[in-house]
Design a protein around this motif. Sequence first.
Motif: not given
Length: 161
Positions: A12-14, A47-48, A67-70, A83-87
Motif C-alpha cells: 500500500y501507499l500511505g 482494495g478499500a 491512512a493507506g490505500v492498497p 510505501a509499505a506492506t500490511l503483514p
Amino acid sequence: MPQIIEFPPRPYLGVRRTITMTSFHLVADRIGEIIGRLAERGTAPAGAPFLRYHSIDMAADRLVVEAGVPVPAPMDAEDDLLAATLPAGRYVTTTHHGHPDQLAGAVESLLRWGREQGLEWDLTEKDGVEHWGCRLELYRTDPRVEPDMNNWDTDLQLRLT
C-alpha cells in the motif's frame, strides 16, 4: 459473526501521523489525496482504503495512525507518502454497518469475542500503550456514492499472533 481469514502480504501507499481523538482528520482526510496520486501514476487501488492503528495511548490521547490505500504491487514512496506492506497472517475480521462513530463499540465487541475464543492478538502493551502488529479499519463505502455515514460498511481486521 467474526471470521478468521489468512491474508497474504498487501502492499500500500500511505501516510503516518501522530494524532489525538479529535484530530483524526489530519490523517483520514489524506485518503482522497492518496487515491488521486495513484490515479496520476495510472494505478487503481487494489482494495478499500483503510486506517491502520500502530499505537494507542488513550490516557495521553495519543495515537499513531496511518491512512493507506492498497496497491496491486509494491510502489516507490514519494514526498511524504510511504510505501509499505500490511503483514501476512491470520486476521479476525468482521463488518460493521453504520456510522464510524460506532466503531469503538464494534472493536470492543470484536476484542471481547476474541478473548472468549482464546485468541491472541498481535498486540503488546507497555505502560498502558497498545502497540498493534496490524489493526485495520477498511472503509468499503465510497462517500461520493453514499454520503449518509449511517449506511457505511467498515471491515475491521485484527491480526493474530
